[in-house]
Scaffold this active site. Structure first.
Site, PDB file in Angstrom:
ATOM      1  N   LYS A   1       0.793  -1.232   0.000  1.00  0.00           N
ATOM      2  CA  LYS A   1       0.000   0.000   0.000  1.00  0.00           C
ATOM      3  C   LYS A   1       0.829   1.289   0.000  1.00  0.00           C
ATOM      4  O   LYS A   1       0.383   2.328   0.475  1.00  0.00           O
ATOM      5  CB  LYS A   1      -1.010   0.034   1.165  1.00  0.00           C
ATOM      6  CG  LYS A   1      -1.834  -1.212   1.333  1.00  0.00           C
ATOM      7  CD  LYS A   1      -2.319  -1.830   0.048  1.00  0.00           C
ATOM      8  CE  LYS A   1      -3.341  -1.023  -0.680  1.00  0.00           C
ATOM      9  NZ  LYS A   1      -3.618  -1.653  -2.011  1.00  0.00           N
TER      10      LYS A   1
ATOM     11  N   SER B   1      -4.601   2.843   4.284  1.00  0.00           N
ATOM     12  CA  SER B   1      -4.779   2.194   2.983  1.00  0.00           C
ATOM     13  C   SER B   1      -4.777   0.670   3.159  1.00  0.00           C
ATOM     14  O   SER B   1      -5.605  -0.046   2.560  1.00  0.00           O
ATOM     15  CB  SER B   1      -3.648   2.625   2.050  1.00  0.00           C
ATOM     16  OG  SER B   1      -3.790   2.026   0.792  1.00  0.00           O
TER      17      SER B   1
ATOM     18  N   HIS C   1       7.140  -7.550  -2.123  1.00  0.00           N
ATOM     19  CA  HIS C   1       6.927  -6.805  -0.877  1.00  0.00           C
ATOM     20  C   HIS C   1       7.847  -7.346   0.219  1.00  0.00           C
ATOM     21  O   HIS C   1       7.670  -7.018   1.401  1.00  0.00           O
ATOM     22  CB  HIS C   1       5.478  -6.949  -0.402  1.00  0.00           C
ATOM     23  CG  HIS C   1       4.466  -6.176  -1.195  1.00  0.00           C
ATOM     24  ND1 HIS C   1       4.688  -4.895  -1.634  1.00  0.00           N
ATOM     25  CD2 HIS C   1       3.217  -6.498  -1.604  1.00  0.00           C
ATOM     26  CE1 HIS C   1       3.614  -4.475  -2.294  1.00  0.00           C
ATOM     27  NE2 HIS C   1       2.718  -5.416  -2.288  1.00  0.00           N
TER      28      HIS C   1
HETATM   29  P1  A3P Z   1      -5.072   4.668  -1.005  1.00  0.00           P
HETATM   30  O1  A3P Z   1      -5.710   3.438  -0.454  1.00  0.00           O
HETATM   31  O2  A3P Z   1      -4.583   5.588   0.085  1.00  0.00           O
HETATM   32  O3  A3P Z   1      -5.911   5.378  -1.992  1.00  0.00           O
HETATM   33  P2  A3P Z   1      -0.112  -0.390  -3.709  1.00  0.00           P
HETATM   34  O4  A3P Z   1      -0.114  -0.280  -5.197  1.00  0.00           O
HETATM   35  O5  A3P Z   1       1.233  -0.437  -3.112  1.00  0.00           O
HETATM   36  O6  A3P Z   1      -1.047  -1.447  -3.248  1.00  0.00           O
HETATM   37  O7  A3P Z   1      -0.697   1.005  -3.160  1.00  0.00           O
HETATM   38  C1  A3P Z   1      -2.043   1.349  -3.320  1.00  0.00           C
HETATM   39  C2  A3P Z   1      -2.221   2.781  -2.859  1.00  0.00           C
HETATM   40  O8  A3P Z   1      -1.588   3.652  -3.801  1.00  0.00           O
HETATM   41  C3  A3P Z   1      -3.686   3.192  -2.778  1.00  0.00           C
HETATM   42  O9  A3P Z   1      -3.733   4.202  -1.760  1.00  0.00           O
HETATM   43  C4  A3P Z   1      -3.882   3.757  -4.175  1.00  0.00           C
HETATM   44  O10 A3P Z   1      -5.001   4.598  -4.317  1.00  0.00           O
HETATM   45  C5  A3P Z   1      -2.581   4.548  -4.322  1.00  0.00           C
HETATM   46  N1  A3P Z   1      -2.276   4.871  -5.712  1.00  0.00           N
HETATM   47  C6  A3P Z   1      -2.257   4.050  -6.782  1.00  0.00           C
HETATM   48  N2  A3P Z   1      -2.005   4.751  -7.902  1.00  0.00           N
HETATM   49  C7  A3P Z   1      -1.884   6.046  -7.542  1.00  0.00           C
HETATM   50  C8  A3P Z   1      -1.648   7.261  -8.254  1.00  0.00           C
HETATM   51  N3  A3P Z   1      -1.512   7.277  -9.570  1.00  0.00           N
HETATM   52  N4  A3P Z   1      -1.580   8.402  -7.534  1.00  0.00           N
HETATM   53  C9  A3P Z   1      -1.735   8.409  -6.193  1.00  0.00           C
HETATM   54  N5  A3P Z   1      -1.966   7.295  -5.465  1.00  0.00           N
HETATM   55  C10 A3P Z   1      -2.045   6.119  -6.132  1.00  0.00           C
END
Ligand code: A3P
Length: 311
Positions: free
Chosen positions: A50, A140, A110
């Site tokens: 996340k 998140s 991860h």
């Molecule tokens: P949130 O739950 O705070 O919205 P991962 O890819 O490591 O699982 O992380 C997911 C998190 O990154 C989520 O956070 C997601 O919305 C955010 N995320 C993914 N793409 C993004 C982007 N282009 N800009 C900002 N946040 C992004």
């Protein structure tokens, strides 16, 4: 303040490798994962869950495809970059997918540094690490655990805060993860990025990635990448928003994968008391490290304008 209850569901029991809770199938196949043969021209995208992994994956993919949108739409991002420790039969494991992939490969993990397959260090593969501040990462992760049936159910937020602080979540302690990789960056080819920096100045951070990958692109393509990897565009893109997964794996009606994408969202969830307690524990766990995070991108003036305070 939002209070969210989670449904009762059958949660997978995590098992541990060197004290790190992992998916049971990962632990069952641990020797195969540890023997994974990395190559010098591999690029590994690494993060605590996340932290913006998918975002960095999409940026890297767009760079690799020289901004060609059609090529970036060839498959879902989850399939573009094998997730080396992930095993979900009947799908081929991350290791199997990586072994079948032509070089140069881009892979995802991860895993904390101390249990990364040793060949990554030995072969000096390039690594991009992305870190995100603990509070936003926690919030998140909480919502992701609610919607992703492959993860243990998080309980109510108050319970999840304790589970997170104790590192009893899949992939272990956030604190140890970010610190471990921070220390590793001085000894290996690691580009250490921060979610908050990419949000604040995507152009500057994408340029860091380009330099690290020794790639050169035109300003036009760079601007195209910035636009297509923005939160709003990725949220609408079925190749990056995880909506193609069946609802018995990810249920977006509970919480979307692309949820808020905003630094500082934790303020909508932490009470003043919870925040103070979290900070106290944080100081102890991060003591002695030079690593610092921003938990909000707003200036002091903007925060003061936000009255009454949101927490
Ligand atoms: P949130 O739950 O705070 O919205 P991962 O890819 O490591 O699982 O992380 C997911 C998190 O990154 C989520 O956070 C997601 O919305 C955010 N995320 C993914 N793409 C993004 C982007 N282009 N800009 C900002 N946040 C992004």
């Amino acid at each position: 303040m939002m209070a969210l209850n989670t449904e009762v569901r059958k949660s997978p029991q995590l098992r541990e490798v060197e004290g790190i809770p992992l998916q049971p199938a990962t632990v069952d196949n641990w020797s195969q994962i540890q023997k994974f043969e990395a190559k010098p021209d591999d690029l590994l995208i690494c993060s605590y869950p996340k932290s913006g992994t998918t975002w960095i994956q999409e940026i890297v993919d767009m760079i690799e495809q020289n901004g060609d949108l059609e090529k970036c739409q060839r498959t879902i991002i989850h399939h573009c970059h094998p997730f080396i420790e992930w095993i979900e039969p009947p799908q081929p494991s991350g290791v199997d997918q990586a072994n079948k992939m032509p070089s140069p490969r881009i892979l995802k993990t991860h895993l904390p540094g101390q249990i990364l397959p040793p060949s990554f260090w030995k072969e000096n593969s390039k690594i991009i690490y992305v870190a995100r501040n603990a509070k936003d990462c926690l919030v998140s992760y909480y919502h992701f655990s609610r919607m992703n049936k492959k993860l243990p159910a998080p309980g109510i937020l108050k319970e999840f805060v304790e589970t997170f602080k104790a590192g009893k979540v899949l992939w272990g302690s956030w604190y140890d993860h970010v610190k471990g990789w921070w220390d590793a960056k001085d000894k290996h080819r690691i580009l250490y990025l921060f979610y908050e920096d990419v949000k604040e100045d995507p152009k500057q951070e994408i340029q860091k990635i380009l330099k690290f990958l020794k790639k050169d692109i035109s300003d036009e393509i760079l601007n195209k990448i910035i636009y297509h990897t923005s939160f709003d565009v990725m949220k609408q893109n079925p190749m990056t928003n995880y909506t193609t997964f069946p609802t018995n794996v990810m249920d977006h009606s509970i919480s979307p994968f692309m949820r808020k994408g905003m630094p500082g969202d934790w303020k909508n969830y932490f009470t003043v008391a919870q925040n103070e307690e979290f900070d106290k524990d944080y100081e102890k766990k991060m003591a002695g490290s030079t690593l610092t995070f921003r938990t909000d991108l707003r200036t002091i003036e903007e925060v003061l304008m936000d009255f009454p305070p949101r927490f």
